[in-house]
Write a protein that holds these residues in place. Structure first.
Motif, PDB file in Angstrom:
ATOM      1  N   GLU A   1      16.287   8.430  26.480  1.00 42.63           N
ATOM      2  CA  GLU A   1      17.357   9.418  26.346  1.00 42.63           C
ATOM      3  C   GLU A   1      16.955  10.760  26.976  1.00 42.63           C
ATOM      4  N   PHE A   2      17.948  11.485  27.468  1.00 38.60           N
ATOM      5  CA  PHE A   2      17.755  12.844  27.981  1.00 38.60           C
ATOM      6  C   PHE A   2      18.473  13.794  27.026  1.00 38.60           C
ATOM      7  N   ILE A   3      17.673  14.557  26.288  1.00 36.88           N
ATOM      8  CA  ILE A   3      18.221  15.468  25.273  1.00 36.88           C
ATOM      9  C   ILE A   3      18.029  16.906  25.743  1.00 36.88           C
ATOM     10  N   SER A   4      19.025  17.749  25.528  1.00 37.29           N
ATOM     11  CA  SER A   4      18.844  19.181  25.791  1.00 37.29           C
ATOM     12  C   SER A   4      18.932  19.955  24.497  1.00 37.29           C
ATOM     13  N   PHE A   5      18.017  20.917  24.323  1.00 38.02           N
ATOM     14  CA  PHE A   5      18.166  21.916  23.271  1.00 38.02           C
ATOM     15  C   PHE A   5      18.836  23.108  23.921  1.00 38.02           C
ATOM     16  N   LEU A   6      20.057  23.408  23.483  1.00 38.38           N
ATOM     17  CA  LEU A   6      20.814  24.477  24.118  1.00 38.38           C
ATOM     18  C   LEU A   6      21.090  25.572  23.102  1.00 38.38           C
ATOM     19  N   GLY A   7      20.849  26.806  23.504  1.00 39.95           N
ATOM     20  CA  GLY A   7      21.137  27.919  22.609  1.00 39.95           C
ATOM     21  C   GLY A   7      20.669  29.211  23.232  1.00 39.95           C
ATOM     22  N   PRO A   8      21.108  30.334  22.676  1.00 35.20           N
ATOM     23  CA  PRO A   8      20.717  31.625  23.240  1.00 35.20           C
ATOM     24  C   PRO A   8      19.243  31.897  23.000  1.00 35.20           C
ATOM     25  N   SER A   9      18.711  32.875  23.715  1.00 31.99           N
ATOM     26  CA  SER A   9      17.308  33.245  23.584  1.00 31.99           C
ATOM     27  C   SER A   9      16.987  33.615  22.131  1.00 31.99           C
ATOM     28  N   GLY A  10      15.873  33.107  21.632  1.00 34.41           N
ATOM     29  CA  GLY A  10      15.448  33.453  20.277  1.00 34.41           C
ATOM     30  C   GLY A  10      15.989  32.533  19.196  1.00 34.41           C
TER      31      GLY A  10
ATOM     32  N   GLN B   1      14.300  11.216  36.374  1.00 34.03           N
ATOM     33  CA  GLN B   1      14.300  10.818  34.972  1.00 34.03           C
ATOM     34  C   GLN B   1      14.961   9.454  34.804  1.00 34.03           C
ATOM     35  N   ARG B   2      16.052   9.233  35.532  1.00 31.97           N
ATOM     36  CA  ARG B   2      16.745   7.948  35.427  1.00 31.97           C
ATOM     37  C   ARG B   2      15.900   6.820  36.007  1.00 31.97           C
ATOM     38  N   ASN B   3      15.264   7.089  37.159  1.00 30.99           N
ATOM     39  CA  ASN B   3      14.463   6.051  37.797  1.00 30.99           C
ATOM     40  C   ASN B   3      13.296   5.634  36.914  1.00 30.99           C
ATOM     41  N   LEU B   4      12.620   6.629  36.319  1.00 29.12           N
ATOM     42  CA  LEU B   4      11.449   6.311  35.518  1.00 29.12           C
ATOM     43  C   LEU B   4      11.823   5.898  34.102  1.00 29.12           C
ATOM     44  N   GLY B   5      13.002   6.319  33.650  1.00 31.92           N
ATOM     45  CA  GLY B   5      13.412   6.019  32.290  1.00 31.92           C
ATOM     46  C   GLY B   5      12.614   6.776  31.246  1.00 31.92           C
ATOM     47  N   THR B   6      12.018   7.908  31.651  1.00 27.07           N
ATOM     48  CA  THR B   6      11.200   8.677  30.714  1.00 27.07           C
ATOM     49  C   THR B   6      12.085   9.445  29.733  1.00 27.07           C
ATOM     50  N   THR B   7      11.820   9.263  28.454  1.00 23.10           N
ATOM     51  CA  THR B   7      12.512  10.026  27.419  1.00 23.10           C
ATOM     52  C   THR B   7      12.215  11.507  27.636  1.00 23.10           C
ATOM     53  N   THR B   8      13.265  12.328  27.661  1.00 18.75           N
ATOM     54  CA  THR B   8      13.074  13.712  28.074  1.00 18.75           C
ATOM     55  C   THR B   8      13.768  14.679  27.127  1.00 18.75           C
ATOM     56  N   ILE B   9      13.083  15.771  26.818  1.00 18.36           N
ATOM     57  CA  ILE B   9      13.709  16.862  26.063  1.00 18.36           C
ATOM     58  C   ILE B   9      13.626  18.121  26.910  1.00 18.36           C
TER      59      ILE B   9
END
Ligand code: ADP
Ligand code: MG
Lengths: 266, 353
Positions: B38-47, B188-196
């Motif tokens: 899975e490719f997960i993003s942590f999204l939010g303002p600074s701090g 990321q898709r080619n390797l299938g590496t789980t990513t954050i």
């Protein structure tokens, strides 16, 4: 230099002249054929250089100074590196007080240190020994090694070590492969400054040295109290020559600007 | 990689993780299960605690509470050098005293991979990020984008179980950032590496991720696919942070059937809500029509492929975006009626701020 006005240029010129003139004069006097301090107007002579050989005390004192400088700066660096790394990495309680303590020898006049150490080592029964001299020198040169190492360590991006750790480096490998190479300019500068401080010290050492453990500055100081002949200038010229070689080697190996500024490698 | 199904056992699990610095709570009650690949993003303002969370996964910060599990194993007692995670830092953190190849080889050396295999894998990793031939360059003689690629190759060459990226593209200029986004996603898709990925750039999170974790003030606001979080934001914060949105003050009126009413616009209300509500609609989902919420065009701005209208309505100001399809558009000062499909809005209890 283009940004400097004529006034700044004159200032720089004067400054350099004042710095260099004594050195140049000493080196010239060393080649005098006369028996007294004078500029060599009637041709050059090496008689005062040959005269050094007749005073083995000078040669012995030179080796004492060299050994003392090398050992005290080495010990100072070996203590300064872990101390600086610990202080910049961990929330050491009383960090400010510790740093002040490490740097405090800088603030005490060397005359005072000389008297204090003399009393201290005499009381311990170590008066006049090389060991006492070495211990005293370690104390006074440590701040120089510590300050430059600390500057390099605190300028190090913590992400670099974290990157290395995440790649599997730990303990001594981390230190040897990443941390040390990155703070090395600061460490080498600290070591060089510490060495020079030790080699140069007269004020404190003159209280502690005894026959057999006289350093070169002490030996020269004692000599000119009894004699006013050009021998000290030829000895000085030799020290200047050795210093130049030392600086050239350091520059070739390392870049003098980096050593003197104590900058990191990036 | 297709969207991972929820049934696969999670590779990485954060269970009610919290971190406090003294009395300051940086992360609170953070729970997340990451599926393999899975490719997960942590999204939010600074701090908002993104880096802190990432550092806890990496092991450079210890959680104040909660557990982190990798492949079912509790990570709490595992030293960061033994976690086998690949990390790309915002500053790249390339070793300045090593060449590109030496940087990439470092992790393999630590794993005691044989010299011949090492050389081959380093070459392949650099080629993968488009830096074949740059083996002997020092980082200081490389551009920001190239350093970024070396950092990525260095993190990926050790075949990490999870790749952690902390604002990796924020130091690049806009054009390069877009190129790197596409490249990162492909690799990321080619390797299938789980990513954050940690980012404060909503566009980056929307275009790269399988799922987005929207964070605010140390808490998770919403976890969902990019489409989910964009179209059905769970909170006012999520709605505002993921692009522009319109908040209208509306009411639920009547009973069986209850209707939601915003001025002249109304629709059947969902069950269970009463009284004043806030109704959120994206600007591009509002159209001009014969009936609906009455308003007036205060300003009309031409933006090439679309028009942007600033309208005033009795339920609050509204922004409307219409494609420049060549049809006539209302002019400034004209009275209009705004309408949208009920499925394009999201509702929250309470009046709009
Ligand atoms: N080492 C620390 N000591 C004290 N407070 C910290 C520390 N690291 C982060 N914080 C605080 O925790 C909060 C979250 O920080 P961070 O995780 O870096 O945010 P983000 O990466 O989302 O910008 C911020 O308010 C920050 O000031
Ligand atoms: Mg951050």
């Amino acid at each position: 230099m283009s940004r400097n006005g004529p006034l700044a240029l004159a200032f720089h010129g004067l400054f350099v002249t004042f710095m260099l003139a004594p050195i140049v004069v000493v080196c010239l006097v060393a080649f005098t054929p006369e028996g007294f301090l004078s500029l060599p107007t009637n041709g050059f002579s090496l008689r005062w250089f040959r005269a050094i050989a007749d005073y083995p005390e000078f040669v012995h004192a030179f080796w004492v100074s060299l050994g003392l400088g090398a050992l005290s700066s080495l010990v100072a660096v070996l203590v300064a590196v872990p101390a600086a790394l610990a202080l910049t990495r961990y929330p050491v309680p009383g960090r400010g007080a510790l740093q002040a303590l490490f740097l405090s020898p800088l603030m005490i006049p060397h005359v005072v240190l000389g008297v204090a150490f003399l009393r201290f080592f005499t009381a311990l029964g170590l008066g006049g020994t090389f060991l006492a001299l070495l211990a005293a020198h370690i104390v006074v040169v440590f701040p120089f090694a510590f300050r430059l190492t600390l500057a390099a360590a605190s300028g190090l991006d913590p992400a670099l070590e974290r990157a290395a750790i995440s790649l599997g480096a730990g303990g001594f490998t981390l230190f040897r492969r990443v941390t040390l190479p990155l703070i090395l300019p600061g460490v080498v500068s600290g070591w060089a400054l510490a060495f020079i401080q030790s080699f140069d010290d007269l004020t404190m050492t003159v209280f502690l040295a005894a026959p057999g453990t006289e350093t070169l500055p002490v030996r020269m100081f004692l000599y000119i109290q009894d004699n006013i002949d050009p021998l000290v200038t030829s000895v000085s010229a030799c020290v200047i020559a050795i210093t130049m070689v030392f600086l050239v080697v350091l520059d070739r190996l390392y870049g003098l600007d980096r050593v003197l500024a104590g900058k990191g490698s990036h | 990689m297709t969207t991972p199904s929820r049934s696969t056992t999670p590779l990485l699990e954060l269970d009610r993780v919290a971190k406090a610095f003294g009395s300051h709570v940086a992360v609170e009650d953070f729970s997340l299960a990451v599926a393999p690949g899975e490719f997960i993003s942590f999204l939010g303002p600074s701090g908002c605690g993104k880096t802190t969370t990432l550092q806890m996964i990496a092991g450079f910060l210890a959680p104040s509470r909660g557990t982190i599990r990798l492949e079912g194993r509790d990570l709490t007692q595992v030293h960061p050098s033994k976690r086998g995670l690949g990390i790309v830092f915002q500053s790249y953190a390339l070793f300045p005293h090593m060449t590109a190849a030496e940087n990439v080889a470092f992790g393999l050396e630590m794993q005691r991979v044989s010299r011949s295999e090492r050389t081959e894998r380093v070459r392949a990793a650099l080629a993968m990020v488009g830096l074949a031939g740059y083996e002997d360059r020092h980082p200081r003689r490389m551009s920001g984008g190239q350093q970024q690629r070396v950092a990525l190759a260095r993190a990926l060459v050790i075949r990490p179980s999870v790749l952690l990226l902390d604002e990796p593209l924020s130091n690049l200029d806009a054009k390069l950032r877009e190129e790197m986004q596409i490249e990162l996603r492909q690799i990321q898709r080619n390797l299938g590496t789980t990513t954050i990925l940690v980012t404060h750039d909503q566009g980056e999170a929307l275009s790269l991720s399988d799922r987005i974790v929207v964070m605010s003030k140390g808490r998770i606001e919403q976890i969902g696919t990019p489409q989910d979080t964009y179209e059905r934001p769970a909170s006012a914060f999520a709605a505002q942070f993921l692009g522009k949105t319109n908040d209208f003050s509306a009411r639920i009126e009547g009973a069986s059937p209850a209707r939601i009413v915003a001025g002249g616009w109304s629709a059947p209300a969902p069950v269970g809500m009463r009284g004043p509500v806030t109704l959120s609609v994206r600007p591009e989902r509002i159209g001009f029509s014969e009936e609906g919420l009455p308003g007036r065009v205060a300003a009309r701005i031409f933006q090439g492929n679309h028009w942007l209208f600033q309208c005033e309505t009795e339920c609050g100001p509204a922004i409307v975006v219409r494609p420049n399809d060549g049809l006539p558009q209302p002019g400034e000062g004209e009275a209009v009626r705004l309408a949208w499909r009920p499925e394009d809005m999201s509702l929250r209890a309470g009046a709009a701020a």
